[in-house]
Scaffold this motif. Sequence first.
Motif, PDB file in Angstrom:
ATOM      1  N   THR A 177      -9.800 -21.638 -19.643  1.00 14.71           N
ATOM      2  CA  THR A 177      -8.995 -21.994 -18.475  1.00 14.71           C
ATOM      3  C   THR A 177      -9.818 -22.436 -17.278  1.00 14.71           C
ATOM      4  O   THR A 177      -9.324 -23.160 -16.412  1.00 14.71           O
ATOM      5  CB  THR A 177      -8.124 -20.804 -18.030  1.00 14.71           C
ATOM      6  OG1 THR A 177      -8.985 -19.701 -17.658  1.00 14.71           O
ATOM      7  CG2 THR A 177      -7.201 -20.354 -19.145  1.00 14.71           C
ATOM      8  N   GLN A 202      -4.651 -17.102 -15.202  1.00 14.08           N
ATOM      9  CA  GLN A 202      -3.218 -17.376 -15.311  1.00 14.08           C
ATOM     10  C   GLN A 202      -2.751 -18.454 -14.335  1.00 14.08           C
ATOM     11  O   GLN A 202      -1.574 -18.823 -14.334  1.00 14.08           O
ATOM     12  CB  GLN A 202      -2.417 -16.095 -15.035  1.00 14.08           C
ATOM     13  CG  GLN A 202      -2.724 -14.945 -15.976  1.00 14.08           C
ATOM     14  CD  GLN A 202      -1.804 -13.774 -15.756  1.00 14.08           C
ATOM     15  OE1 GLN A 202      -0.650 -13.770 -16.192  1.00 14.08           O
ATOM     16  NE2 GLN A 202      -2.291 -12.748 -15.057  1.00 14.08           N
ATOM     17  N   ARG A 203      -3.671 -18.954 -13.527  1.00 10.79           N
ATOM     18  CA  ARG A 203      -3.301 -19.847 -12.432  1.00 10.79           C
ATOM     19  C   ARG A 203      -2.511 -21.064 -12.925  1.00 10.79           C
ATOM     20  O   ARG A 203      -1.442 -21.388 -12.372  1.00 10.79           O
ATOM     21  CB  ARG A 203      -4.570 -20.318 -11.707  1.00 10.79           C
ATOM     22  CG  ARG A 203      -4.299 -21.227 -10.512  1.00 10.79           C
ATOM     23  CD  ARG A 203      -5.597 -21.809  -9.962  1.00 10.79           C
ATOM     24  NE  ARG A 203      -6.186 -22.778 -10.874  1.00 10.79           N
ATOM     25  CZ  ARG A 203      -7.277 -22.581 -11.582  1.00 10.79           C
ATOM     26  NH1 ARG A 203      -7.918 -21.427 -11.518  1.00 10.79           N
ATOM     27  NH2 ARG A 203      -7.745 -23.519 -12.394  1.00 10.79           N
ATOM     28  N   GLN A 204      -3.007 -21.731 -13.946  1.00  8.10           N
ATOM     29  CA  GLN A 204      -2.349 -22.949 -14.410  1.00  8.10           C
ATOM     30  C   GLN A 204      -0.948 -22.650 -14.945  1.00  8.10           C
ATOM     31  O   GLN A 204       0.001 -23.406 -14.692  1.00  8.10           O
ATOM     32  CB  GLN A 204      -3.204 -23.615 -15.486  1.00  8.10           C
ATOM     33  CG  GLN A 204      -4.547 -24.109 -14.973  1.00  8.10           C
ATOM     34  CD  GLN A 204      -5.428 -24.665 -16.075  1.00  8.10           C
ATOM     35  OE1 GLN A 204      -5.006 -24.790 -17.224  1.00  8.10           O
ATOM     36  NE2 GLN A 204      -6.669 -24.998 -15.743  1.00  8.10           N
ATOM     37  N   ASP A 205      -0.798 -21.543 -15.671  1.00  7.10           N
ATOM     38  CA  ASP A 205       0.513 -21.189 -16.206  1.00  7.10           C
ATOM     39  C   ASP A 205       1.489 -20.834 -15.094  1.00  7.10           C
ATOM     40  O   ASP A 205       2.686 -21.146 -15.176  1.00  7.10           O
ATOM     41  CB  ASP A 205       0.377 -20.016 -17.178  1.00  7.10           C
ATOM     42  CG  ASP A 205      -0.378 -20.396 -18.441  1.00  7.10           C
ATOM     43  OD1 ASP A 205      -0.164 -21.528 -18.934  1.00  7.10           O
ATOM     44  OD2 ASP A 205      -1.177 -19.585 -18.921  1.00  7.10           O
ATOM     45  N   MET A 206       0.990 -20.182 -14.037  1.00  7.44           N
ATOM     46  CA  MET A 206       1.865 -19.848 -12.916  1.00  7.44           C
ATOM     47  C   MET A 206       2.259 -21.099 -12.127  1.00  7.44           C
ATOM     48  O   MET A 206       3.408 -21.225 -11.683  1.00  7.44           O
ATOM     49  CB  MET A 206       1.171 -18.835 -12.001  1.00  7.44           C
ATOM     50  CG  MET A 206       1.041 -17.447 -12.610  1.00  7.44           C
ATOM     51  SD  MET A 206       0.282 -16.285 -11.455  1.00  7.44           S
ATOM     52  CE  MET A 206       0.383 -14.759 -12.425  1.00  7.44           C
ATOM     53  N   GLU A 207       1.312 -22.014 -11.966  1.00  2.42           N
ATOM     54  CA  GLU A 207       1.601 -23.228 -11.207  1.00  2.42           C
ATOM     55  C   GLU A 207       2.669 -24.074 -11.880  1.00  2.42           C
ATOM     56  O   GLU A 207       3.488 -24.709 -11.201  1.00  2.42           O
ATOM     57  CB  GLU A 207       0.318 -24.043 -11.017  1.00  2.42           C
ATOM     58  CG  GLU A 207      -0.667 -23.411 -10.032  1.00  2.42           C
ATOM     59  CD  GLU A 207      -1.979 -24.170  -9.947  1.00  2.42           C
ATOM     60  OE1 GLU A 207      -2.196 -25.077 -10.809  1.00  2.42           O
ATOM     61  OE2 GLU A 207      -2.795 -23.873  -9.064  1.00  2.42           O
ATOM     62  N   ARG A 208       2.706 -24.060 -13.204  1.00  2.27           N
ATOM     63  CA  ARG A 208       3.712 -24.859 -13.909  1.00  2.27           C
ATOM     64  C   ARG A 208       4.960 -24.060 -14.269  1.00  2.27           C
ATOM     65  O   ARG A 208       5.852 -24.590 -14.930  1.00  2.27           O
ATOM     66  CB  ARG A 208       3.107 -25.500 -15.156  1.00  2.27           C
ATOM     67  CG  ARG A 208       2.643 -24.540 -16.238  1.00  2.27           C
ATOM     68  CD  ARG A 208       1.887 -25.270 -17.341  1.00  2.27           C
ATOM     69  NE  ARG A 208       1.411 -24.376 -18.381  1.00  2.27           N
ATOM     70  CZ  ARG A 208       2.096 -24.073 -19.480  1.00  2.27           C
ATOM     71  NH1 ARG A 208       3.297 -24.604 -19.688  1.00  2.27           N
ATOM     72  NH2 ARG A 208       1.588 -23.251 -20.382  1.00  2.27           N
ATOM     73  N   GLY A 209       4.998 -22.802 -13.819  1.00  3.13           N
ATOM     74  CA  GLY A 209       6.195 -21.996 -14.036  1.00  3.13           C
ATOM     75  C   GLY A 209       6.306 -21.350 -15.396  1.00  3.13           C
ATOM     76  O   GLY A 209       7.331 -20.757 -15.718  1.00  3.13           O
ATOM     77  N   ARG A 254       4.649 -14.157 -11.612  1.00  5.51           N
ATOM     78  CA  ARG A 254       3.974 -12.937 -11.193  1.00  5.51           C
ATOM     79  C   ARG A 254       4.987 -11.846 -10.894  1.00  5.51           C
ATOM     80  O   ARG A 254       6.019 -12.088 -10.258  1.00  5.51           O
ATOM     81  CB  ARG A 254       3.109 -13.186  -9.953  1.00  5.51           C
ATOM     82  CG  ARG A 254       2.372 -11.922  -9.508  1.00  5.51           C
ATOM     83  CD  ARG A 254       1.399 -12.143  -8.392  1.00  5.51           C
ATOM     84  NE  ARG A 254       0.790 -10.885  -7.997  1.00  5.51           N
ATOM     85  CZ  ARG A 254      -0.147 -10.749  -7.067  1.00  5.51           C
ATOM     86  NH1 ARG A 254      -0.573 -11.824  -6.416  1.00  5.51           N
ATOM     87  NH2 ARG A 254      -0.643  -9.565  -6.777  1.00  5.51           N
ATOM     88  N   SER A 301      -7.576 -17.222  -5.960  1.00  5.29           N
ATOM     89  CA  SER A 301      -7.342 -17.255  -7.393  1.00  5.29           C
ATOM     90  C   SER A 301      -7.843 -15.992  -8.091  1.00  5.29           C
ATOM     91  O   SER A 301      -7.459 -15.723  -9.221  1.00  5.29           O
ATOM     92  CB  SER A 301      -8.034 -18.455  -8.020  1.00  5.29           C
ATOM     93  OG  SER A 301      -7.480 -19.661  -7.509  1.00  5.29           O
TER      94      SER A 301
END
Length: 305
Positions: free
Chosen positions: A107, A247-254, A258, A303
């Motif tokens: 990631t 997890q940043r990318q998964d959170m940014e795309r929904g 969190r 992050s």
Amino acid sequence: MKIENLGDLRILIHTARCGSLTAAAGQLGLTPAAASAALKRLENQLGTRLFERSTRAMRLTTQGQTLLDYAARAFELVAEGEAQVAADRADLVGTLRIAAPSDLARTTLLPWLDAFVDQHPAIEIALTIGDRTLDVVRDEVDVAIRYGTLVDSRLVARPLMTARPVVAAAPSYLERHGTPLTPQDLAHHNCLAYDRAGKPHRVWRFQRDGAWTEVRVTGNRRVDDASIARQWAVAGAGILLKSPLEQRQDMERGALVRLLPEWQSESYPLHAVMPSGRFIPARVRAVVDYLAERFSQAEQAGSGV
């Protein structure tokens, strides 16, 4: 100087790596008898046994391991010097052997390392990924990116960042099972576990307003590769406690949401671990400095917290 033939040290190194004198001799283009004579000569010069010999394998003694560590680094430094002279430029050259946790590598580190190689085209990356803790000396790693507290006094560690894992789940999981509002609610949910130091991380600790609480979670999935745990979470299989950087990318795309934002988990340091503080090649110092800067930027951006 007791060691009269530095070539004998190459036989020591190859024998330790192969676990067999015959295999080492084959790699070096020697007869087993010549290789055996070189090891005996080395032991006689130093006045100590370097290997415990058996019919199946050769195992380093404590003295042999000490000599191996220094000899391997010495030859690496010579090779780096030769490469620098041959390159006839100030740019970094040589191979960087890096070990990193599986999900952090996928990631976060891959694009950073690509950018580093773009800046230093004479550098080659040999990347080992996985959540098993490697022995950076035995496994010939230049730098290991490692979570947790350093316990081996032989090693040198440079702090990169301090992560605070956060709880997350996929919207599909929350739709089916509801949203936990307190840490205690997690005991009634399917929580995904991945191994830390060879053991499943099943006790999650949180604090709010200076008061700590812990909950023992359960779930129907456990894995020794943290990237698989994250993929399970994205697929809606359960709840995950993991570094927000990963997890940043998964959170940014929904894909992940969190949970428990008012609670903080235990901090988890991230280090760059190197086998020696005395002989650190320029390429290793450079990549560690580079990664430290990138992680610092990520931490300042929120992050890692």
